[in-house]
Write a protein that holds these residues in place. Structure first.
Motif, PDB file in Angstrom:
ATOM      1  N   THR B 345      16.639  36.703 -40.915  1.00  0.00           N
ATOM      2  CA  THR B 345      15.595  35.977 -40.241  1.00  0.00           C
ATOM      3  C   THR B 345      15.648  34.476 -40.624  1.00  0.00           C
ATOM      4  O   THR B 345      15.050  33.502 -40.371  1.00  0.00           O
ATOM      5  N   GLN B 346      16.967  34.014 -41.469  1.00  0.00           N
ATOM      6  CA  GLN B 346      17.054  32.758 -41.819  1.00  0.00           C
ATOM      7  C   GLN B 346      17.086  31.565 -40.760  1.00  0.00           C
ATOM      8  O   GLN B 346      16.378  30.683 -40.962  1.00  0.00           O
ATOM      9  N   LYS B 347      17.760  31.666 -39.665  1.00  0.00           N
ATOM     10  CA  LYS B 347      17.861  30.809 -38.710  1.00  0.00           C
ATOM     11  C   LYS B 347      16.401  30.680 -38.101  1.00  0.00           C
ATOM     12  O   LYS B 347      15.878  29.497 -38.004  1.00  0.00           O
ATOM     13  N   ALA B 348      15.757  31.960 -37.718  1.00  0.00           N
ATOM     14  CA  ALA B 348      14.580  31.726 -37.034  1.00  0.00           C
ATOM     15  C   ALA B 348      13.330  31.214 -38.041  1.00  0.00           C
ATOM     16  O   ALA B 348      12.669  30.305 -37.604  1.00  0.00           O
ATOM     17  N   ARG B 349      13.400  31.386 -39.486  1.00  0.00           N
ATOM     18  CA  ARG B 349      12.391  30.946 -40.486  1.00  0.00           C
ATOM     19  C   ARG B 349      12.789  29.373 -40.486  1.00  0.00           C
ATOM     20  O   ARG B 349      11.766  28.639 -40.793  1.00  0.00           O
ATOM     21  N   ASP B 350      14.035  29.012 -40.432  1.00  0.00           N
ATOM     22  CA  ASP B 350      14.333  27.562 -40.554  1.00  0.00           C
ATOM     23  C   ASP B 350      13.879  26.765 -39.363  1.00  0.00           C
ATOM     24  O   ASP B 350      13.129  25.654 -39.630  1.00  0.00           O
ATOM     25  N   TRP B 351      13.864  27.317 -37.961  1.00  0.00           N
ATOM     26  CA  TRP B 351      13.496  26.713 -37.029  1.00  0.00           C
ATOM     27  C   TRP B 351      11.764  26.544 -37.033  1.00  0.00           C
ATOM     28  O   TRP B 351      11.134  25.521 -36.648  1.00  0.00           O
ATOM     29  N   ILE B 352      11.103  27.688 -37.544  1.00  0.00           N
ATOM     30  CA  ILE B 352       9.760  27.473 -37.615  1.00  0.00           C
ATOM     31  C   ILE B 352       9.342  26.714 -38.646  1.00  0.00           C
ATOM     32  O   ILE B 352       8.819  25.634 -38.222  1.00  0.00           O
ATOM     33  N   ARG B 353       9.687  26.641 -39.726  1.00  0.00           N
ATOM     34  CA  ARG B 353       9.538  25.685 -40.795  1.00  0.00           C
ATOM     35  C   ARG B 353       9.776  24.149 -40.252  1.00  0.00           C
ATOM     36  O   ARG B 353       8.906  23.411 -40.413  1.00  0.00           O
ATOM     37  N   GLY B 354      10.908  24.063 -39.557  1.00  0.00           N
ATOM     38  CA  GLY B 354      11.336  22.754 -39.033  1.00  0.00           C
ATOM     39  C   GLY B 354      10.477  22.104 -38.128  1.00  0.00           C
ATOM     40  O   GLY B 354       9.911  20.928 -38.155  1.00  0.00           O
ATOM     41  N   THR B 355       9.987  23.149 -37.168  1.00  0.00           N
ATOM     42  CA  THR B 355       9.005  22.725 -36.089  1.00  0.00           C
ATOM     43  C   THR B 355       7.615  22.345 -36.775  1.00  0.00           C
ATOM     44  O   THR B 355       7.196  21.429 -36.652  1.00  0.00           O
ATOM     45  N   ILE B 356       7.157  23.251 -37.701  1.00  0.00           N
ATOM     46  CA  ILE B 356       5.735  23.037 -38.305  1.00  0.00           C
ATOM     47  C   ILE B 356       5.942  21.706 -39.192  1.00  0.00           C
ATOM     48  O   ILE B 356       5.051  20.731 -38.901  1.00  0.00           O
ATOM     49  N   PHE B 357       6.558  21.715 -40.207  1.00  0.00           N
ATOM     50  CA  PHE B 357       6.922  20.406 -40.840  1.00  0.00           C
ATOM     51  C   PHE B 357       7.154  19.164 -40.427  1.00  0.00           C
ATOM     52  O   PHE B 357       6.831  18.210 -40.664  1.00  0.00           O
ATOM     53  N   GLY B 358       8.503  19.520 -39.333  1.00  0.00           N
ATOM     54  CA  GLY B 358       8.578  18.293 -38.678  1.00  0.00           C
ATOM     55  C   GLY B 358       7.461  17.897 -37.709  1.00  0.00           C
ATOM     56  O   GLY B 358       7.411  16.509 -37.574  1.00  0.00           O
ATOM     57  N   GLY B 359       6.743  18.675 -37.220  1.00  0.00           N
ATOM     58  CA  GLY B 359       5.518  18.205 -36.224  1.00  0.00           C
ATOM     59  C   GLY B 359       4.625  17.293 -37.287  1.00  0.00           C
ATOM     60  O   GLY B 359       4.034  16.473 -36.744  1.00  0.00           O
ATOM     61  N   LEU B 360       4.221  17.906 -38.282  1.00  0.00           N
ATOM     62  CA  LEU B 360       3.355  17.463 -39.220  1.00  0.00           C
ATOM     63  C   LEU B 360       3.933  15.990 -39.752  1.00  0.00           C
ATOM     64  O   LEU B 360       3.043  14.956 -39.739  1.00  0.00           O
ATOM     65  N   ALA B 361       5.290  15.548 -39.697  1.00  0.00           N
ATOM     66  CA  ALA B 361       5.759  14.431 -40.260  1.00  0.00           C
ATOM     67  C   ALA B 361       5.543  13.607 -38.971  1.00  0.00           C
ATOM     68  O   ALA B 361       5.603  12.276 -39.418  1.00  0.00           O
ATOM     69  N   ARG B 362       5.438  13.955 -37.953  1.00  0.00           N
ATOM     70  CA  ARG B 362       5.423  13.101 -37.003  1.00  0.00           C
ATOM     71  C   ARG B 362       3.876  12.776 -36.410  1.00  0.00           C
ATOM     72  O   ARG B 362       3.712  12.180 -35.443  1.00  0.00           O
ATOM     73  N   VAL B 363       3.023  13.345 -36.893  1.00  0.00           N
ATOM     74  CA  VAL B 363       1.716  13.316 -36.709  1.00  0.00           C
ATOM     75  C   VAL B 363       1.144  11.929 -36.910  1.00  0.00           C
ATOM     76  O   VAL B 363       1.292  11.229 -38.105  1.00  0.00           O
ATOM     77  N   PRO B 364       0.595  11.099 -35.988  1.00  0.00           N
ATOM     78  CA  PRO B 364       0.168   9.737 -36.249  1.00  0.00           C
ATOM     79  C   PRO B 364      -0.967   9.616 -37.095  1.00  0.00           C
ATOM     80  O   PRO B 364      -1.906  10.435 -37.204  1.00  0.00           O
TER      81      PRO B 364
END
Lengths: 330, 535
Positions: B345-364
Motif C-alpha cells: 500500500t506504499q504508493k496509495a498511502r503516500d498519495w493519501i498523506r500527500g493529499t491531506i498534508f499537502g492540502g493542509l499546507a495550502r490552507v489560507p
C-alpha cells in the motif's frame, strides 16, 4: 587511572552520604510501632522462667492475649510478634542470645511465610535505624536482603521526611502491653480494607473466583531447612520449640480447608519442631478481623487465644508451668 | 546472578580490577574463566551445553577451512543442524509435540509421543545464533577460522552478552580480544554512564510498569477497557526499557573493559514505519536474520510475491525465536504481514498523506481565522442556546484557540510548512507505534485466547478499575517515567547526550550524574527477571 579513582571515590562518597544520611540521620518518632522491638528485647532479657516465648509477625502482636495464657498455664509469656517483613529467619535469630535452658518457644507465623524462604524485606533495614546493634542478629541470608533493600528504605525515609507520617493510632509502640501484645485496636471499629468484597464492587467476576491468597499447601523447602536447623539448635540448648497455626480469614472455606490439611500434613512430615493445634479451627469470619486479613480484632483475639489455650492443654509441657519460678540467670 | 543484582555489581567490580591488573596475554583466559563462572552461577549444568556448541562450531570451522566446496557444505550443514537440533530439543520440542498432540486429538486420533522434562538454558538462543554466525562466516570465507580454542570459547561465552545479547559477530568482537585494552578514563566513565542509564531503564521504568502489567495480563479476563489499554501501553514501554536497559548494561560493562559491542536499539518508537521500527529494534537479531536468512532466500532481488514470502518467513521465524508459543509466532507473523501490507500500500498511502498534508499546507490563513471565529461563537453562545454542553463549549473554546494559533503560524510561511512537516512525521510515528502495540498484545499474552480477549475488550473508560489496585500517585509515576523516557529519546534524536554533556562544566555534569544515580535509588522497584532471559 588515578584521576578516575579520585573522582569515583568522591562521587561514591556523595551518593553514600546522601543515602545513609537520609536513612539514618533524621530523628525518628519514639512512639513508632517498630520501636516496640526494644521493649520486646527487654522482655526477653528480664522475664523470669518458666516462660513461653511466642514468635511470629504482626498477626501475633494483634491476635494474642498473653495475660489470658499466663492465667491459664502459669507460664510467663513474651509475645515477640511484631512485623512480618522481618521474616522468619530473623524471628528465630533474634531469640538466640536470650534463650536459656528450660525456655519454650512457640512459633505462630502467618501462612504467607511458608511460601517464602524466611528472608526479610526492607523492614530489616528500617529496624537498624532504631537499633543498629540488631544487625548482629542477621544471618547471611538476611545480610544480602539488607543490602538490596537499602534503596526501598531510602525511598520510604525520604517520603517520611517530605510528608507527614500516616501511622495509625492503633499501631503505636505505646499500645503494647507488658507482655508485648498490641492492644491499640481492642474495641476499635473495623476500618474498611481491600478484601474480596471491596474488589467485588468493581469487579463482579471476583465473586466466582476461588481466591486462596496467602495460603500455600506446603512449606518452602528452603524454609524447612532453616526451621529444622533452628530446632536442632534449640534442642542442643535445652529449649523446647513448637510451631502452631495462625488465624485465617474465611473465604471459600472448602478450598481453604483442603489447603490447610495439605499444609499440616507437610509440616508434620518435614518440620522437626513439635506441631500442635488444628489449622482449620483457626479459620474465622471477617467480623473477627481488624484492619486486614492478618490482624484479629478484640473479639477475634479472645477467641483465638482461648482456642490456643485449649490446644496447649493437650500438650503436657505446655498445659501447666512448673511450680517454682526459676530466677533469672544464664 | 542477573545484572541488577548486588552480586553482579560486586562481581563486575572485582572482574574489572583484576582485568586491568593482569598482563594482556592472560586476560582472555581470565575473561573466559569468569564468563563460565558467571554463566554457571545460574545453573552449572548450562556449561555442558555451551561447551558442546563451542566445540562443534570451533571444530567444523577448522575442518572446512581450505577444503573443497563439498566438504565445506557438509561441515556447515553439520554445524547448523547439530546446533539447531540442540536448540530445538531444549526450547521447541515440547511446544511442537504439544501442538501435534492437540492437532491429533482434534482429528480424533491417538498421539503418544511423550514430553521431555529438560531445563531451558538461559541465553541458549543468543549464543547459538552468535556461534552459528561464525560458522557461516567461515563457510562463506568472510573470515578465517580461529585457531585458539579458548579465544573462540570466550567469543561464545563473553559474560556481558551471554544471557541476552547483543548477538555479536565474530568479525567485530573476536578481533578485539587480541588487542590490548588500556585503561582509558573516557571509556571507563562512558561505560559506567551507559550502565547507569541501563539500570535506570530497567529498575525505575521497566520494573515499575511491570507491577501493573503483570497484574492485568496475569488474568486479563478480570478487566475490560481502560485497565487493559493502560497495561498494554505500559507493556510496550516496559519491554523496551527491560531489554534496552539490559543491553545498555551489557554494552557499558564491555566498554569499561575496552570492548565495543554492537548497538541493539535506536529509539524504535520514533520510527515512521514498521519496517523502520524493525531496523531500530533488537538490531543484532534482525541483522542476523537479514544476513543469514533473508539474503540467502533471495532478499529484495526476487519476484514481488517471493519477496513477500521471504519477509513473512523471516518475521515468523523471528517470532518463534522469541519463544516456543503460538503467541510469539503470531506476533512475528503479524509484524511480517504489516510490513508486506505497508509495501503493497506504499504508493496509495503516500498519495493519501500527500493529499491531506499537502492540502493542509495550502490552507489560507483566513480559513483558520474564520474557523476560529465559528468555534469561539459556539463556545460563547452555545450554552445559552442549548446548542452545546459545557464540555462541548470548553472543547470548542480550546479548539478555537488552537486554530487561531495555526492561523497566525500560517501567516509566517516557512514556519507553517515546517509545522505541517512535523505533523506528518508525528502522524506516521503515531500509526507505527500503535501497529506495534497491537502486536505487543500477542507478545505479552499467555495465550491466543487471552490476546483475543484483550483486543476485543480494549476500549472503555472504566477508570475505577485502573485505580482498584494502585494509588493515583503510583499511576502518575508510571506515566511520568514514560514521559521522561520520551523526552530523553527526543534529545537523543538530536545527538548523543553523553557527547553533549562533555562540553558542560564539571559541576553541571556531576549534578546530572548525581541526579541520575539518586533517581535510580529513588525510583527503584522490586526487581523482576529480564523479559528476554526467557528467549
Amino acid at each position: 587511572m588515578k584521576e578516575f579513582f579520585i573522582k569515583a571515590s568522591i562521587f561514591s562518597f556523595l551518593i553514600g552520604f546522601t543515602i545513609f544520611g537520609v536513612i539514618y540521620l533524621p530523628p525518628i518518632d519514639p512512639d513508632r510501632y517498630i520501636m516496640a522491638l526494644v521493649d520486646k528485647h527487654r522482655l526477653l532479657e528480664t522475664t523470669p522462667q518458666p516462660r513461653i516465648i511466642f514468635a511470629g509477625d504482626s498477626g501475633l502482636a494483634f491476635g494474642l492475649d498473653s495475660r489470658m495464657i499466663k492465667r491459664a498455664t502459669g507460664y510467663n509469656i513474651i509475645n515477640m510478634g511484631l512485623h512480618g517483613g522481618l521474616g522468619l529467619i530473623y524471628s528465630m535469630d533474634e531469640l538466640k542470645p536470650y534463650l536459656r535452658k528450660g525456655d519454650i518457644v512457640i512459633f505462630a507465623p502467618d501462612y504467607t511465610h511458608y511460601m517464602g524462604t524466611g528472608i526479610g524485606d526492607n523492614t530489616l533495614v528500617e529496624v537498624t535505624i532504631l537499633f543498629p546493634w540488631i544487625i548482629r542478629y542477621y544471618s547471611k541470608e538476611n545480610y544480602m536482603s539488607f543490602i538490596s533493600n537499602i534503596p526501598l528504605t531510602f525511598q520510604r525515609r525520604l517520603r517520611g521526611l517530605l510528608f507527614k507520617s500516616k501511622e495509625l493510632s492503633t499501631h503505636r509502640r505505646s499500645k503494647f502491653n507488658e507482655f508485648g501484645d498490641n492492644e491499640g485496636h481492642i474495641g476499635m471499629p473495623q476500618p474498611e480494607f481491600k478484601g474480596k468484597e471491596y474488589i467485588q464492587r468493581y469487579l463482579p467476576q471476583v465473586a466466582n473466583l476461588n481466591i486462596t491468597r496467602f495460603l500455600p499447601d506446603r512449606v518452602n523447602v528452603e524454609l524447612v531447612k532453616h526451621l529444622n536447623a533452628y530446632a536442632a539448635y534449640c534442642a542442643a540448648q535445652g529449649v523446647s520449640v513448637y510451631i502452631t497455626f495462625s488465624p485465617l480469614m474465611e473465604n471459600d472455606r472448602p478450598n481453604q480447608e483442603r489447603m490447610l490439611r495439605s499444609l499440616e500434613k507437610d509440616m508434620w512430615a518435614h518440620i522437626r519442631m513439635k506441631v500442635f493445634g488444628d489449622a482449620v479451627g483457626y479459620i474465622y469470619p471477617k467480623k473477627y478481623f481488624f484492619d486486614n486479613e492478618f490482624h484479629l480484632n478484640g473479639t477475634g483475639r479472645e477467641i483465638r487465644t482461648r482456642m490456643l489455650i485449649e490446644t496447649m492443654k493437650q500438650v503436657p509441657e505446655l498445659a501447666f508451668a512448673p511450680k517454682q519460678q526459676v530466677p533469672l540467670s544464664r | 546472578m542477573i545484572f541488577t543484582s548486588i552480586e553482579y555489581l560486586l562481581f563486575f567490580v572485582a572482574v574489572v580490577f583484576a582485568f586491568f591488573a593482569i598482563p594482556h596475554r592472560f586476560r582472555w583466559m581470565f575473561l573466559l574463566a569468569v564468563s563460565y563462572f558467571y554463566y554457571m552461577t545460574l545453573d552449572p549444568r548450562y556449561a555442558i551445553l555451551i561447551l558442546t556448541t563451542t566445540i562443534i562450531v570451533y571444530g567444523t570451522a577448522l575442518v572446512m577451512h581450505n577444503r573443497s566446496v563439498r566438504v565445506k557444505k557438509l561441515c556447515v550443514a553439520f554445524s547448523v543442524i547439530s546446533n539447531l537440533s540442540i536448540l530445538f530439543m531444549f526450547k521447541y520440542y515440547n511446544f511442537f509435540n504439544n501442538s501435534l498432540r492437540d492437532l491429533f486429538n482434534a482429528l480424533g486420533m491417538g498421539y503418544h509421543v511423550p514430553q521431555l522434562s529438560l531445563l531451558l538454558p538461559i541465553g541458549i538462543s543468543f549464543y547459538t545464533f552468535q556461534a552459528l554466525s561464525y560458522t557461516i562466516d567461515v563457510y562463506r570465507g568472510t573470515r578465517e577460522p580461529v585457531r585458539n580454542f579458548g579465544m573462540f570459547a570466550l567469543f561464545v561465552s563473553f559474560f556481558p552478552v551471554i544471557l541476552s545479547g547483543p548477538i555479536e559477530r565474530s568479525t567485530t568482537l573476536l578481533p578485539q580480544f587480541y588487542k590490548k585494552a588500556e585503561f582509558s578514563y573516557e571509556r571507563v566513565t562512558d561505560g559506567l554512564k551507559l550502565m547507569a542509564w541501563g539500570f535506570f531503564q530497567k529498575l525505575v521504568i521497566a520494573d515499575r510498569l511491570n507491577v501493573y502489567v503483570s497484574m492485568v495480563y496475569g488474568q486479563p479476563q478480570l478487566f475490560k477497557g481502560l485497565p487493559l489499554m493502560a497495561a498494554t501501553y505500559f507493556f510496550v514501554f516496559q519491554v523496551y526499557c527491560d531489554f534496552s536497559g539490559y543491553t545498555d548494561i551489557a554494552i557499558g560493562s564491555a566498554q569499561v573493559m575496552g570492548y565495543d559491542l554492537i548497538p541493539n536499539f535506536r529509539r524504535p518508537y520514533f520510527a515512521q514505519s514498521i519496517a523502520e521500527l524493525w531496523r531500530r529494534w533488537h538490531m543484532s537479531l534482525i541483522t542476523w536474520f537479514r544476513d543469514y536468512l533473508y539474503i540467502p532466500l533471495g532478499g529484495n532481488r526476487v519476484h514481488r510475491f517471493r519477496l513477500y514470502l521471504n519477509i513473512l518467513i523471516v518475521f515468523t521465524l523471528s517470532g518463534l525465536w522469541h519463544g516456543a508459543q503460538w503467541t510469539f509466532v503470531t506476533w512475528g507473523s503479524l509484524n511480517g504481514v504489516l510490513i508486506v501490507l505497508s509495501r503493497i500500500t506504499q504508493k496509495a498511502r503516500d498519495w493519501i498523506r500527500g493529499t491531506i498534508f499537502g492540502g493542509l499546507a495550502r490552507v489560507p490563513a483566513s480559513a483558520y481565522f474564520v474557523l476560529c471565529a465559528a468555534l469561539t461563537a459556539v463556545a460563547a453562545i452555545g450554552g445559552a442556546s442549548g446548542f452545546a454542553s459545557t464540555g462541548g463549549r470548553i472543547a470548542a473554546g480550546a479548539g478555537g484557540l488552537a486554530v487561531l494559533a495555526l492561523g497566525i503560524l500560517r501567516t509566517r510561511g516557512e514556519a507553517y510548512g515546517r509545522f505541517i512537516g512535523k505533523m506528518q512525521k508525528f502522524w506516521m510515528v503515531f500509526v507505527t507505534f500503535h501497529l506495534f502495540t497491537l502486536g505487543a498484545i500477542f507478545f505479552r499474552s499467555k495465550s491466543l485466547t487471552d490476546a483475543w480477549y484483550v483486543i476485543t475488550h480494549f476500549l472503555g473508560k472504566n477508570i475505577a478499575h485502573v485505580l482498584l489496585f494502585f494509588k493515583i500517585d503510583d499511576l502518575l509515576m508510571m506515566i511520568g517515567v514514560i514521559l521522561l523516557l520520551n523526552v530523553i529519546h527526543l534529545i537523543q534524536e538530536r545527538g548523543s547526550i553523553r557527547q553533549m554533556l562533555k562540553s558542560k562544566p564539571l559541576v553541571v555534569r556531576w549534578a546530572l550524574y548525581y541526579l541520575m544515580v539518586m533517581g535510580i535509588f529513588m525510583g527503584i522497584q522490586k526487581t523482576a527477571q529480564f523479559i528476554y532471559f526467557s528467549f
